[in-house]
Design an enzyme around this catalytic site. Structure first.
Site: not given
Length: 162
Positions: A17, A41, A90
């Protein structure tokens, strides 16, 4: 002024990050790290804890600001005066998902998405993987800043104690 938003949950923030934040900071006048509040969450760290960690590890970047948000990313971008979303990619699987989001965002409000390939050193690093490795006592120092490593260890000790 060209502003970009780097959105995510960052639970916890990783060196991957930080690589994206730093590279984005070189391209834009201001980078806003948008920490998503997802009430459905349960994270390991609270949103405020994540914001504090990100602020600490990005303090050397003069043009990075950290803000919590909930709701639609495009609304957050509009509120912040940002026309660009920066997303680290990624793998191809990231691109498949993020492309759909980018197309929805441009359709909703004209907000563009810039895909930034992750540094190969961090191409496999995900916050969830870091938490799992740390949970079982693995060394995550290569993947997170020292502050995050320390807070992660403290939090996991507290979780085990309860």
């Amino acid at each position: 002024m060209r502003r970009a938003v780097c959105p995510g949950s960052f639970d916890p923030v990783t060196r991957g990050h930080l690589d994206i934040f730093g590279r984005a900071a070189q391209l834009f006048d201001e980078v806003i790290v948008g920490v998503l509040v997802n009430e459905s969450k349960k994270g390991l760290f609270t949103v405020d804890e994540r914001i504090d960690m990100i602020r600490e590890v990005t303090k050397d970047f003069d043009n990075v600001r950290v803000v919590a948000f909930q709701g639609l990313l495009v609304d957050f971008c509009r509120e912040q005066g940002a026309e660009i979303v920066i997303k680290g990619i990624r793998a191809v699987s990231d691109f498949d998902y993020e492309l759909q989001m980018a197309q929805m965002n441009i359709g909703l409000s004209g907000v563009e998405t810039l895909f930034m390939p992750t540094n190969p050193l961090y191409s496999f690093v995900a916050s969830s993987l870091v938490k799992e490795v740390a949970k079982w006592g693995g060394d995550v120092s290569t993947y997170v800043p020292e502050l995050v490593e320390r807070r992660l260890a403290e939090r996991l000790r507290a979780v085990r104690a309860n």
